[in-house]
Every structure is written in structure tokens, then in C-alpha cells.
Design an enzyme around this catalytic site. Structure first.
Site, PDB file in Angstrom:
ATOM      1  N   SER B 156     -26.972 -13.481   3.430  1.00  0.00           N
ATOM      2  CA  SER B 156     -26.065 -13.896   4.506  1.00  0.00           C
ATOM      3  C   SER B 156     -24.676 -13.264   4.304  1.00  0.00           C
ATOM      4  CB  SER B 156     -26.008 -15.428   4.557  1.00  0.00           C
ATOM      5  OG  SER B 156     -25.319 -15.873   5.695  1.00  0.00           O
ATOM      6  N   ARG B 223     -19.631 -27.457  11.338  1.00  0.00           N
ATOM      7  CA  ARG B 223     -20.812 -27.441  10.491  1.00  0.00           C
ATOM      8  C   ARG B 223     -22.083 -27.657  11.311  1.00  0.00           C
ATOM      9  NH1 ARG B 223     -22.875 -25.181   6.039  1.00  0.00           N
ATOM     10  NH2 ARG B 223     -24.176 -26.583   4.824  1.00  0.00           N
ATOM     11  N   ASP B 318     -34.741 -15.450  12.489  1.00  0.00           N
ATOM     12  CA  ASP B 318     -33.291 -15.605  12.297  1.00  0.00           C
ATOM     13  C   ASP B 318     -32.557 -15.213  13.579  1.00  0.00           C
ATOM     14  OD1 ASP B 318     -30.601 -15.468  11.506  1.00  0.00           O
ATOM     15  OD2 ASP B 318     -31.056 -14.545   9.571  1.00  0.00           O
ATOM     16  N   HIS B 351     -32.405 -18.379   9.704  1.00  0.00           N
ATOM     17  CA  HIS B 351     -31.411 -17.811   8.803  1.00  0.00           C
ATOM     18  C   HIS B 351     -31.397 -18.493   7.438  1.00  0.00           C
ATOM     19  CE1 HIS B 351     -27.949 -15.530   7.634  1.00  0.00           C
ATOM     20  NE2 HIS B 351     -27.280 -16.629   7.362  1.00  0.00           N
TER      21      HIS B 351
END
Lengths: 375, 375
Positions: B156, B223, B318, B351
Site C-alpha cells: 500500500s 477512517r 482492490d 486492498h
């Protein structure tokens, strides 16, 4: 267009049309509304037998202004789909679009004045469901002398309202067209909707629904979250890539990329038009909707619908109402022996394709409706 | 585990390790830091020739605690990947994980005290880039007497830092492992990151970065937006579906579905740990990163990297760092004549798969590293 000024004023005073539906209107999850005002627009001419009406259900954010008219020449949200010779052919059909119950473009909703208190409903508005919205739309249709729709067409949230309509009033819908919609939503779409609601709720300006000035920051963020779920990464890569902009100044962590600029412009326009409480009510009503509640399961719920023909259209790149959702509907209708056609469209535009990818949607919807044997 | 209490205190006082890097440390986009403290953890033993070190770069939110140890027995964020006999085999390799420059788990970042003013940097922290983070990590590695990494592994955001490292210090990385990352981001991922930053910025508690109490509402929303982009609709449909919950009370438009409850729990935990300004700096640094800036285009930028072997791994589901991003990297390395292997993994977890889908990632990464001819 030459018009008498006095006449023009008179016509404007009547536009858009309003159906006043006497109450009390009992809501599905409890509570009631003392009266309903339902705003709608129409295009084309209702036949003598009132058998050529198409009702169009909108997605979450549009008004009843689906197409321009003499009364309101601004382009409508489905301008290219409706009109003479278009997919929803006004030479043949009488097309109606209602502003949903709970919305904010004239129909009764949270921002309306509660006649009992003289104050806006805000969060005193009763819990809202797709079924309530469907029933309010159906009463609007009946107020025009229409007992049965030639077709009921609903994209996105409008498809859920259309499902609620068709399952609740099974004899009253001849053809059913469901676009990029679902019989019920799954966790990720509920999550996206929930984040949009949270963005509004945590904006101090929201004030538990009793805002004076609207919660602009929260609404903008909610709209941007929406936009990011409506379109595809591929489309935005092509349109915006990594292009920069400096048109919004240089606030810390502010707008630097064209994609951010685009979202900001779209969101600013939106917050000028849409009521935050309506957004919350409609968004939650989508999450709560489950057509299976009309039977013992999704199958028996859908089996109640007795439309003559059903067209289900989805877009393969849709991540908000994924194509599996439409496939599930089509499969269930098929197993129930319904006359259903399912089309999965390739499109770069994801969930929003029905609004913009006209070369794909026009012939498909138009072709289906043209096959109808009415008159 | 029996240990002398006094010794234990002494060890704890040294844990985690800190590299103090003398300044001034000039930042890529301007400004400087008078000194750096870089927190890191290690597992395994550095060989006499210092040729068995693997540096692990974290994603945006984890600390340097990638694996448990006697000093800190809590499970690390890559617990199952690192250890004796594991993919990053500590019987053979000396594994290092740094807390990124700009983060908030001990390394110098916006919440650190600026020694020149005695106040936290907050937004006085200079603009941050992946290249600055890479250089700070590289200085940390050199402080351990390591001139060349046996492998550099980054998932990432960590993959972007790893790319910056490998392109800036081309002789110092033997094998390069890039996981679910990109040489530069496209509009939709930038949009998602931008919305997360906006959620924080519009929280009045953020106070332009000079908050006393953290902007909890904005951080929670940021978040949750992140979580909704890390995982897939299919996984959440399976795990959460339309399950309801009543554990969070019944605030209007509050939490009703299990997926909302899950996001709330994850977000609450996160805001207790992570600094809002660090989030903004790291998130923006990702959007700004473009490996093409190290050459005349993506190809010439990547061509500068002279790792002996390159492994690029992506996950087909992803949507945040789409598989096309990793394929583009692999294609460019291939055209540049590099020894590159590209693996597109099927995984339900999108992801986040590299954090959770161990049965797929362990053998792949472990197998690649095991083939290394070192010692």
C-alpha cells in the site's frame, strides 16, 4: 415563443402541478401525515382511456423536472430520454414524474410545515419507507384518473420505489422497468449511505435536524461520497487523471487536483438545492427497504408482482448497486415464471450510466417500450 | 518467561528503538527539520556482513510494531508474515520495520515538539513526500550499519515509500517487493483520500491543526471512508449482509445495521491511536507521489531502479489501488529489462488482503524471498 404576460403568470402559478391528497396518510412504520402535497410534472397527452401513462420514479436527488417544457425550459434530469420520438415517447405516452414523498422539491417532506404545529416537520416527520413513497406516488397517479400504468420506470432509488409500487399494487402496473436498482441493499452500499448520513449528522450546523442555516459542510461531504460511488475509477482516470488546479486557493490540505475541484463544484451546487433532512430520510429508507418483507423471502416477495413484462437493466461497472443485485432480481422473476428480460450493460459510467450513457440506455428502454401493444 | 524485574525495566526503557538522525534534514518540497527521531523495531539477527536485512514499510496507519516480541508481546500488524519459518523468516533475515517520518508512533511528525519553538509542529511541519519518508527510513537503516538491504518490502502506501527508496538509492536495494501499491494514484483514489482529509478539516475541533482535543468526529468518518475502500462489497455481504444491531442505542439516523456497528468500533479504536495531522500529511503525500518525477515519464523513472529481483503483487478485487496500477508497474519494469515477477491474486478482501489473506500472501512472499541467494 410569444406569450401573453398575464397568461404566463397564471401558468407559472400552476406549475409544477400539485396533487393534494387528503389525509391522514398512515405511514408504514408508524405515525401519519395529516395531508400530502405531491408535486409532479407531465409530458405528452393522456389518452381517453387513460391507458398510456408512464410513471417515472427518480433517484435520490432529482426533482420531478425530468424534462424541459414550456413552463420550465431548463433541461430536465432525463432530458434525452423523454420527448417526441425519444425512448419515453411523448407522441405516444403520457409521461409523469413525481417528486417523492420525503423529498424537498415541493412534495411533502421533512422541510414542509406541519399544519398541526405551524413548524417544519424536521425530525418530527415520521419514519419513511419506499412503500410510503410508492403509495403517495400511486395516489398522485390516481388523482389524474389513471387506474393502471402502461409502464412504471425506476432507476436507482426510483427502482426500489417502483418495486414497492408493483408489489403493493400488483394489478396497476402493466410493464415494469427497473434500472440499476436492487430488491434490498447489502452491507457495503448501506455503509456508503451511512457515511453520507454521518457526514451530515456530525456537522454541528445540522443541530439534530432543527437547523436554521443548512449543514453545508456535511452535505457537501455527503454529496462527494455519493459522487465517488456513482462513477468509476476508469472514467475519472480518463477525465481527470492527475491534473492539478489552483482555482480554489491554497488552504492547507485544500483542493489541488482537478478531481477535487470537480467534486467541490458539484457539491456546492447540490447543497443549494437539497434539504439535509430529506437526504437523511430518503437515504435511510433505501437501506431499510427489503422487498422480501412482502413475502416470506425475496422470491415470494417478488412473485407477487404481476406486470405483463419486466425489463431489468444494470451496468457491469456499478459498484453502488452492483450488477449482481439486478441479476438476483431477474433470476427470481424468472423462477416465478414472469416475462422478464435482463440486460447487463458495459459502460464506463457505473451507477450514473442511466443519467449519462444515453447511446446505451435510449435504444434499450425505447425499444422495450415500443414493443408494448397498447393502442 | 522469567525475567529480572530491573532488567525488564531497562529493556522497556529502550523499547522501541530510536534512531536519532542529526539535522538539518532538508525536505523535498521545501523547509527542513532540525533533527529526526525515527522509531523502529527489529526481529532476527543482523549477519556479520550486514547483508540479511529486510526493511518493511508500513501502510498509512500501522506503527513499527509489525510483530510481537519479548519487549512488546501484543500481536503486530503483520504478525503472521514475520517470524521463525515465516515468509519474512527471522531465522535467516534481520527484519526491520520503521515508523514513517510524519507518522505518530514515536517518529518525528506533526505532533512532535519542534525544538526551536517548544511547541508541536502541527501545520508548521514542512510539506511531506514519500521521498522524505524514504530518506528518513534509509538513514535509520544506515544507523544500524546496513549499506544495502537484502530486500525492501512495501504494501500500500509502504510500496510507494519503497519505490521512492529504490529510485532514490538505486544501489541499496537488492530485492524489491511491492504489494497492492502504485507508482502514482489516479483521480478516484485521490478523491477518496481527499474526502477523508475533508472529513477531518471540516470538523471544528480540528482548529486548523492546532487542536487540543482531537477532531474525533472527523477522524472517525475518515477512517470509515477508508474502511469502505479497503474491503470489498462481496466480503461485507458475506460477513454482515443486512444484519441489524441495537448495541449503539437509537439516535436518529444512528447505527442500525451490523456493518455500521463494525465501522464504528474500528473507527473508535483508530481515533484513540492516530494523530489527525499525521493522517493529513501522509494522505496528501500519497496523492502527490509520482515516480515519473524521477525521470521523464513513468518508464524512465522506474528504469532507474536496479534491484536484482522485483516482485509485484496485487489483488484483483482492490478498488483503492486497482490491479491495473500494479500491472502498469510490472509492464514498465519488464520493458526496462528488469527481473520482474507480477502476480495478480484473487481474494475476497480487496486492498486489505495483504493484512488478512495470509494463505495467499505467505507462500508467495515467503517463496520469493526464500529463492534469494544471500548467505
Amino acid at each position: 415563443m410569444q406569450r401573453n404576460a398575464a397568461l404566463r403568470v397564471e401558468i407559472e402559478a400552476e406549475f409544477p402541478s400539485v396533487a393534494r391528497i387528503p389525509g391522514p396518510f398512515a405511514m408504514r412504520r408508524g405515525g401519519e401525515l395529516p395531508e400530502l402535497e405531491m408535486v409532479y410534472e407531465t409530458w405528452g397527452t393522456l389518452s381517453a382511456r387513460a391507458d398510456n401513462a408512464i410513471l417515472v420514479m427518480t433517484g435520490l436527488s432529482p426533482s420531478a423536472h425530468a424534462r424541459s417544457s414550456d413552463d420550465d425550459p431548463r433541461p430536465g434530469w432525463w432530458e434525452q430520454m423523454i420527448g417526441p420520438g425519444r425512448a419515453l415517447d411523448t407522441d405516444r405516452f403520457f409521461v409523469i414524474c413525481v417528486n417523492h414523498l420525503g423529498s424537498c422539491f415541493g412534495s411533502t417532506g421533512p422541510s414542509s410545515i406541519d399544519p398541526r404545529s405551524g413548524e417544519p416537520y424536521n425530525l418530527r416527520f415520521p419514519e419513511l419507507t419506499m412503500e410510503d413513497m410508492a403509495r403517495a406516488a400511486r395516489e398522485t397517479v390516481r388523482s389524474l384518473g389513471i387506474e393502471r400504468l402502461a409502464a412504471l420506470v425506476g432507476p436507482s432509488m426510483g427502482g426500489m420505489v417502483a418495486l414497492a409500487y408493483a408489489v403493493t399494487f400488483p394489478g396497476e402496473v402493466r410493464d415494469l422497468v427497473l434500472i440499476s436498482t436492487a430488491g434490498r441493499l447489502d452491507a457495503r452500499t448501506i455503509a456508503i449511505h451511512s457515511l453520507q448520513r454521518e457526514a451530515i449528522r456530525v456537522d454541528p450546523a445540522w443541530a439534530n435536524g432543527d437547523y436554521v442555516d443548512p449543514p453545508t459542510a456535511g452535505m457537501k461531504l455527503a454529496r462527494k461520497i455519493g459522487m465517488s460511488s456513482y462513477r468509476t475509477a476508469a472514467e475519472w482516470a480518463e477525465r481527470f487523471g492527475r491534473q492539478r488546479t489552483d482555482r480554489w486557493g491554497n488552504a492547507p490540505f485544500g483542493i489541488e487536483f482537478e478531481i477535487e475541484s470537480y467534486l467541490e463544484a458539484v457539491a456546492r451546487k447540490f447543497v443549494e438545492q437539497f434539504d439535509a433532512n430529506s437526504y437523511l430520510y430518503l437515504s435511510r429508507a433505501m437501506d431499510l427497504f427489503d422487498v422480501a418483507e412482502h413475502g416470506n423471502c425475496l422470491f415470494t416477495g417478488l412473485a407477487r408482482i404481476d406486470a405483463a413484462r419486466i425489463l431489468i437493466v444494470g451496468v457491469e461497472s456499478d459498484t453502488l448497486f452492483p450488477i449482481e443485485k439486478q441479476r438476483t432480481l431477474a433470476d427470481a422473476f424468472g423462477r416465478a415464471g414472469k416475462n422478464v428480460r435482463f440486460v447487463a450493460l458495459p459502460s464506463l459510467q457505473g451507477h450514473d450510466a442511466f443519467l449519462v450513457d444515453m447511446p446505451r440506455f435510449q435504444p434499450l428502454i425505447g425499444g422495450f417500450l415500443a414493443e408494448q401493444g397498447v393502442h
